[in-house]
Write an enzyme that holds these catalytic residues in place. Structure first.
Site, mmCIF file in Angstrom:
data_model
loop_
_atom_site.group_PDB
_atom_site.id
_atom_site.type_symbol
_atom_site.label_atom_id
_atom_site.label_comp_id
_atom_site.label_asym_id
_atom_site.label_seq_id
_atom_site.Cartn_x
_atom_site.Cartn_y
_atom_site.Cartn_z
ATOM 1 N N GLU A 21 0.803 -1.234 0.000
ATOM 2 C CA GLU A 21 0.000 0.000 0.000
ATOM 3 C C GLU A 21 0.837 1.286 0.000
ATOM 4 O O GLU A 21 0.607 2.192 0.803
ATOM 5 C CB GLU A 21 -0.965 -0.001 1.199
ATOM 6 C CG GLU A 21 -1.899 -1.208 1.177
ATOM 7 C CD GLU A 21 -2.767 -1.356 2.428
ATOM 8 O OE1 GLU A 21 -2.723 -0.463 3.292
ATOM 9 O OE2 GLU A 21 -3.472 -2.363 2.528
ATOM 10 N N GLU B 98 -6.104 -10.879 -1.202
ATOM 11 C CA GLU B 98 -6.952 -10.623 -0.028
ATOM 12 C C GLU B 98 -8.413 -10.586 -0.450
ATOM 13 O O GLU B 98 -9.128 -9.610 -0.215
ATOM 14 C CB GLU B 98 -6.548 -9.299 0.644
ATOM 15 C CG GLU B 98 -5.066 -9.234 0.979
ATOM 16 C CD GLU B 98 -4.654 -7.977 1.748
ATOM 17 O OE1 GLU B 98 -5.537 -7.243 2.242
ATOM 18 O OE2 GLU B 98 -3.443 -7.738 1.853
HETATM 19 O O1 9MR Z 1 -7.344 -8.292 8.536
HETATM 20 C C1 9MR Z 1 -6.478 -7.386 9.179
HETATM 21 C C2 9MR Z 1 -7.145 -6.839 10.431
HETATM 22 O O2 9MR Z 1 -7.278 -7.867 11.406
HETATM 23 C C3 9MR Z 1 -6.340 -5.683 10.985
HETATM 24 O O3 9MR Z 1 -7.034 -5.107 12.077
HETATM 25 C C4 9MR Z 1 -6.125 -4.641 9.892
HETATM 26 C C5 9MR Z 1 -5.341 -3.444 10.356
HETATM 27 O O4 9MR Z 1 -5.197 -2.540 9.306
HETATM 28 O O5 9MR Z 1 -5.427 -5.253 8.826
HETATM 29 C C6 9MR Z 1 -6.175 -6.246 8.206
HETATM 30 O O6 9MR Z 1 -5.498 -6.760 7.079
HETATM 31 C C7 9MR Z 1 -5.171 -5.815 6.076
HETATM 32 C C8 9MR Z 1 -3.967 -6.332 5.344
HETATM 33 O O7 9MR Z 1 -2.937 -6.601 6.229
HETATM 34 C C9 9MR Z 1 -3.502 -5.348 4.276
HETATM 35 N N1 9MR Z 1 -4.560 -5.022 3.378
HETATM 36 C C10 9MR Z 1 -5.808 -4.595 3.988
HETATM 37 C C11 9MR Z 1 -6.255 -5.635 5.006
HETATM 38 C C12 9MR Z 1 -7.598 -5.260 5.577
HETATM 39 O O8 9MR Z 1 -7.466 -4.057 6.287
#
Ligand code: 9MR
Length: 381
Positions: free
Chosen positions: A161, A266
């Protein structure tokens, strides 16, 4: 199947196994068992992100789904900087080691997520101002993680990102302190530590042309100047309508044309109202005004059949396009195992009941599971 990525060899082996078992009229239970992973096994890896409970053995039902249905795993949170190196040079490998162990035990394609990301970063990294210090921490982080799991982790999301929606570089601590070539720098550092691991740039909203163009310009630059990059990770946090199948197809074509493979890293499909639509074009991350609003959480007690069907159809259409272009796709990973544990229950509005995955809140396969299993895998380009 590990490492037999693009499957001429794999197809040969599978064909051979099939031939032997058919010839001897012995079809063992395990080879005939239908699962999502085996259904697509000649086309791409299929898997899920797993949370810490699954990794640590506290959610055996999720682990059973993962081990029987999938052949790749991603760590939902456990390898992120704030958890694995919460303070300078103090690493906590407990969950990460277990995660890798689980993948190795089940012969899975193991993903590392994510080395350099502005979010879920350790506190000590957030406010650094000095470039030498930032570089030293980044180098130590990459050296430590990548060398520890060298030969075990198959692909790293090296940078996550880094781009804004308009294609500019996000003003992260990495950008501010290491300069505009920091992405290339960290890709090179990662390659140096493990020359064989696949290196991925991962981001969301890549169906938006400006953002995609910026990412692909970077990929092309890397290709031209000899910086290793194997794939673009397309996060695929989508909903029932958006992006369109044509937009998804365009992402695949464009990433492939830039010279790397696509991984859908994802995947999940939200079925709930989208607050961005409610507030028009205003870009806000804070939707607390909608918390507890029943309009924004219409299915607290179960998903109605008609929406369940829409979800199943949407997933089938998406997988049809994945199959059509499977020669350009390395992997498809769902972001979570079952609905109850999905991050989408709390984002972008806290406390909702969402249904974005293939397994319901009781770990049972949904109609969408069946519709994905029914996708015809013989319709490649
Ligand atoms: O699924 C993840 C969630 O448990 C966390 O709280 C969150 C924090 O930003 O991150 C989520 O996973 C992310 C991933 O690492 C990167 N792309 C976006 C995902 C969804 O936010």
């Amino acid at each position: 199947m590990k490492k037999l990525k693009k499957p001429i060899f794999l197809t040969f082996i599978c064909g051979l196994i099939c031939f032997i078992s058919c010839a001897s009229k012995i079809v063992s239970e395990s080879s005939s068992k239908l699962s999502l992973g085996t259904h697509f096994k000649d086309l791409f890896y299929l898997g899920a992100a797993i949370n810490e409970n699954t990794i640590l053995g506290l959610d055996p039902k999720s682990a059973t789904i993962v081990n029987s249905e999938y052949n790749t795993i991603s760590p939902e949170n456990s390898l992120k900087w704030m958890f694995i190196q919460p303070s300078p040079n103090k690493f906590n490998f407990k969950a990460a080691d277990k995660y890798v162990e689980m993948g190795l035990k089940n012969n899975m394609y193991i993903v590392g997520h994510a080395l350099v990301w502005h979010n879920q970063l350790a506190d000590f990294m957030q406010n650094l101002e000095n470039s030498a210090e930032t570089r030293a921490h980044v180098e130590n982080h990459i050296n430590t993680l990548v060398s520890r799991y060298k030969g075990k982790i198959d692909a790293w999301d090296v940078v996550n990102e880094a781009f804004e929606e308009d294609g500019s570089l996000r003003a992260s601590v990495f950008y501010k302190n290491m300069g505009k070539n920091y992405i290339e720098e960290v890709f090179r550092k990662t390659e140096k530590v493990d020359p064989d691991v696949d290196l991925i740039y991962n981001d969301y909203n890549l169906y938006k042309p400006k953002k995609r163009a910026a990412v692909l310009e970077m990929v092309k630059k890397f290709k031209a100047n000899g910086t290793k990059i194997n794939g673009v990770g397309v996060q695929a946090h989508w909903d029932l309508k958006s992006p369109s199948i044509e937009e998804i197809e365009q992402i695949i074509l464009d990433v492939h044309a830039a010279g790397v493979y696509v991984s859908f890293t994802e995947l999940d499909i939200s079925v709930l109202p989208n607050p961005w639509e409610m507030v028009g074009a205003e870009v806000t991350q804070n939707f607390s005004q909608f918390e507890g609003d029943p309009k924004m959480n219409p299915y607290p007690n179960g998903l109605p059949d008609n929406i369940q069907e829409k979800l199943a159809k949407r997933y089938q259409e998406i997988f049809n396009v994945f199959v059509k272009h499977s020669d350009k796709i390395n992997r498809v990973t769902f972001w979570g195992v079952m609905d109850k544990h999905s991050w989408l229950n709390d984002w972008p509005i806290k406390g909702r009941t969402n249904y974005p995955l293939l397994f319901d809140r009781n770990y049972n396969p949904k109609p969408a599971y069946k519709s994905v299993l029914e996708v015809n895998t013989d319709q490649q380009n």
